[in-house]
Design a protein around this motif. Structure first.
Motif, PDB file in Angstrom:
ATOM      1  N   MET A   1      -7.854   3.408   2.093  1.00  0.00           N
ATOM      2  CA  MET A   1      -7.209   4.182   3.151  1.00  0.00           C
ATOM      3  C   MET A   1      -6.793   3.353   4.358  1.00  0.00           C
ATOM      4  SD  MET A   1     -10.541   6.261   4.592  1.00  0.00           S
ATOM      5  CE  MET A   1      -9.845   6.630   6.199  1.00  0.00           C
ATOM      6  N   GLY A   2      -6.695   2.043   4.187  1.00  0.00           N
ATOM      7  CA  GLY A   2      -6.132   1.236   5.262  1.00  0.00           C
ATOM      8  C   GLY A   2      -7.115   0.726   6.290  1.00  0.00           C
TER       9      GLY A   2
ATOM     10  N   GLU B   1      -8.642  -5.237   2.492  1.00  0.00           N
ATOM     11  CA  GLU B   1      -8.906  -6.105   1.330  1.00  0.00           C
ATOM     12  C   GLU B   1      -7.710  -6.172   0.387  1.00  0.00           C
ATOM     13  OE1 GLU B   1     -11.146  -8.215   0.908  1.00  0.00           O
ATOM     14  OE2 GLU B   1     -13.196  -7.477   1.097  1.00  0.00           O
ATOM     15  N   CYS B   2      -6.789  -5.223   0.464  1.00  0.00           N
ATOM     16  CA  CYS B   2      -5.708  -5.142  -0.525  1.00  0.00           C
ATOM     17  C   CYS B   2      -4.412  -5.750  -0.016  1.00  0.00           C
ATOM     18  CB  CYS B   2      -5.489  -3.682  -0.922  1.00  0.00           C
ATOM     19  SG  CYS B   2      -4.835  -2.654   0.410  1.00  0.00           S
ATOM     20  N   ARG B   3      -4.476  -6.568   1.028  1.00  0.00           N
ATOM     21  CA  ARG B   3      -3.216  -6.984   1.632  1.00  0.00           C
ATOM     22  C   ARG B   3      -2.441  -7.983   0.778  1.00  0.00           C
ATOM     23  NH1 ARG B   3      -7.510  -8.936   4.802  1.00  0.00           N
ATOM     24  NH2 ARG B   3      -7.328 -11.115   5.447  1.00  0.00           N
TER      25      ARG B   3
ATOM     26  N   CYS C   1      -2.490  -0.371  -0.219  1.00  0.00           N
ATOM     27  CA  CYS C   1      -2.891   1.036  -0.388  1.00  0.00           C
ATOM     28  C   CYS C   1      -2.125   1.965   0.551  1.00  0.00           C
ATOM     29  CB  CYS C   1      -4.397   1.204  -0.177  1.00  0.00           C
ATOM     30  SG  CYS C   1      -4.927   1.097   1.541  1.00  0.00           S
ATOM     31  N   MET C   2      -1.438   1.396   1.542  1.00  0.00           N
ATOM     32  CA  MET C   2      -0.726   2.211   2.529  1.00  0.00           C
ATOM     33  C   MET C   2       0.769   2.270   2.231  1.00  0.00           C
ATOM     34  SD  MET C   2      -3.090   2.785   5.020  1.00  0.00           S
ATOM     35  CE  MET C   2      -2.416   2.758   6.675  1.00  0.00           C
TER      36      MET C   2
ATOM     37  N   ALA D   1      -0.958   7.242   9.891  1.00  0.00           N
ATOM     38  CA  ALA D   1      -0.845   5.925   9.259  1.00  0.00           C
ATOM     39  C   ALA D   1      -0.400   6.022   7.802  1.00  0.00           C
ATOM     40  CB  ALA D   1      -2.183   5.195   9.347  1.00  0.00           C
ATOM     41  N   GLN D   2      -0.645   7.168   7.188  1.00  0.00           N
ATOM     42  CA  GLN D   2      -0.294   7.324   5.777  1.00  0.00           C
ATOM     43  C   GLN D   2       1.159   7.783   5.635  1.00  0.00           C
ATOM     44  OE1 GLN D   2      -2.511   6.479   3.402  1.00  0.00           O
ATOM     45  NE2 GLN D   2      -4.191   6.135   4.842  1.00  0.00           N
TER      46      GLN D   2
END
Lengths: 82, 429
Positions: A49-50, A54-56, A68-69, B35-36
């Motif tokens: 959820m941002g 870790e997923c950048r 993830c965003m 943000a989403q």
């Protein structure tokens, strides 16, 4: 619901993915790594959820985007682990 | 140029939706920031395969269609000054000014360190739910769900709906605590129905009490976990482990604005009055950042905030419903209180700061977050201490420290757009 496929590229490899999924989900479907930590460990999405970053990855030339965003878009270029 | 709105709402979960709906009905011009990519927040997150829950979909559509609404998705608040917020999306910076600001920034998971928690394949419990809804491939994957509270059930149901083989749900609370909680549910019939539906959906999934995942193992990805339970240690082979120890309020923006905070355990929440007013004039807060209370509480508080921010009076029945919904949060907290062993799972070499790879033993000589940060870089990475800061507070190491702008990593071009005093002068609302 939305089952239309769109084509993106992950690390130069073309991949057809359902429209509306996140870049993180697309990378997981392509079984690609996400990033390496400062000491070289392989990391992958953790919070979804941002929050954790870790997923950048690099998306369309812009570095440090949280996968993830971001939602996949036709023709999107994703570079992981760089 | 700054855009000005009657009401600016940060967060598009249930509290933000209810606030927007109420404020729009009162004739306010509203800017709505999240943000989403889609409204719904975490609890009503749009599922790429299944869409929104029906109730959420119709309300979100109504709010977004409203002619007085300006929707700003995939946008984060970077800084605040007087009555203005500096915003950033992937490409641009933008400023908005408000007559009233409603914070509905929600909560995030409490993610606590244990050996192997950095392995790909390990996520939070709510995180797995969020990832599944984003289209994360789970079909045929062996998934273990662990941690604390009813969120585990929801995560398991979502994983199963996306084709996962859920091997088990491992709750850290003991059997008595969980059964006592179940016995209080009659007071909230909606929750009781929800629990019964989940129980039926997950009828074939083992549910264990008094368990803690003490280790995750694998080379470059998760392969095996060790679960410590009342009957000893169990080794389970799995592809995905989802561990969440409940939720904590997202208070960074409120903190930066100067809103008075209180502590619930180790974690701050925003102090508000019965009208959802924070300690700062014209700044309201609603939902999880006022203390974890769940979706129904968030919805009612959002409605109260939306009405109060537009000068309406709040009727007594709304206040009564709100108090009743808040009482559910107290029941949750009491029955799913963390077993102390959960705070002792990290070993000396377990990495605490995932951004800067700082181990627990590296932090031994420091007594506060700021000195640890200066000396070890703990909390200095991209997540700005959002994960390790909360974890260290929960572990009893350091209290959370303050927040300064930029609230999220920002581009220099964005920071160059910070409001300056001269630009305020002569501004006509």
């Amino acid at each position: 619901m939305n089952t239309a496929l769109i084509r993106i590229e992950i690390d130069g490899q073309a991949l057809d993915v359902p429209n509306g999924i996140s870049v993180a989900a697309a990378i997981a479907r392509a079984q690609r790594p996400f990033r390496r930590s400062v000491s070289g460990q392989v990391r992958a999405p953790f919070c979804g959820m941002g929050i954790c970053f870790e997923c950048r990855v690099r998306i369309d030339g812009i570095a440090q985007q949280r996968a993830c965003m971001a939602t996949v878009r036709e023709g999107m270029q994703v570079m992981t682990d760089d | 140029m700054t855009e000005r709105y009657d009401v600016v709402i940060v967060g598009a979960g249930p509290a933000g939706i209810a606030a927007a709906d109420a404020a729009l009905a009162r004739g306010a011009r509203v800017a709505w920031i999240d943000a989403q990519a889609n409204g719904g927040g975490q609890v009503w997150r749009k599922d790429s395969e299944h869409g929104w829950p029906r109730r959420a979909q119709s309300i979100i559509a109504r709010v977004l269609r409203h002619s007085s609404m300006t929707w700003m998705p995939q946008t984060e608040v970077i800084a605040a000054e007087r009555d203005e917020l500096l915003l950033q999306n992937t490409h641009n910076a933008r400023r908005v000014a408000y007559n009233a600001l409603i914070l509905a920034t929600g909560a995030r998971e409490l993610l606590l360190p244990f050996p192997g928690w950095t392995l790909p394949g390990v996520t939070g419990a709510g995180a797995l739910q969020a990832l599944a809804k984003q289209g994360w491939p789970l079909a045929g994957r062996r998934v273990v769900i662990a941690g604390a509270g009813p969120l585990l059930w929801a995560a398991a149901a979502t994983a199963q709906r996306h084709g996962a083989r859920v091997l088990g749900i491992y709750e850290q609370a003991g059997a008595k605590a969980v059964h006592d909680f179940a016995r209080t549910l009659w007071r909230w019939p909606g929750k009781a129905v929800q629990a019964a539906v989940l129980r039926t959906q997950l009828a074939d999934v083992p549910y264990r009490y008094g368990c803690a995942v003490r280790r995750a193992m694998g080379d470059d990805a998760l392969q095996t976990i060790e679960v410590d339970g009342p009957h000893g240690v169990e080794r389970i082979e799995c592809d995905q482990l989802a561990v969440g120890y409940g939720l904590i309020p997202n208070t960074e923006l409120a903190h930066m604005l100067g809103c008075a905070l209180k502590l619930e355990g180790a974690h701050p929440y925003v102090a508000v009055d019965a009208m959802q007013r924070s300690s700062i004039a014209n700044v309201y807060a609603a939902g999880e950042l006022c203390g974890i209370g769940g979706r129904d509480t968030a919805w009612l508080e959002g409605r109260i905030a939306g009405l109060a921010a537009t000068g309406a009076t709040i009727d007594a029945s709304l206040q009564r419903q709100h108090r009743h919904a808040r009482a559910f949060a107290t029941a949750l907290r009491t029955h799913f209180a963390l077993d102390p062993r959960i705070r002792n799972l990290a070993t000396p070499d377990t990495l605490i700061c995932r951004c800067e790879d700082v181990s627990l033993q590296t932090l031994n000589n420091y007594t506060d977050a700021r000195s640890a940060k200066l000396a070890t870089r703990c909390g200095m990475g991209a997540c700005q201490g959002r994960v390790c800061g909360a974890a260290l507070a929960e572990l009893g190491r350091f209290a959370r420290s303050g927040h300064r702008p930029p609230l999220f990593p920002a581009r220099l071009a964005t920071l160059g757009d910070l409001p300056t005093p001269s630009e305020h002068q002569g501004f006509i609302a």
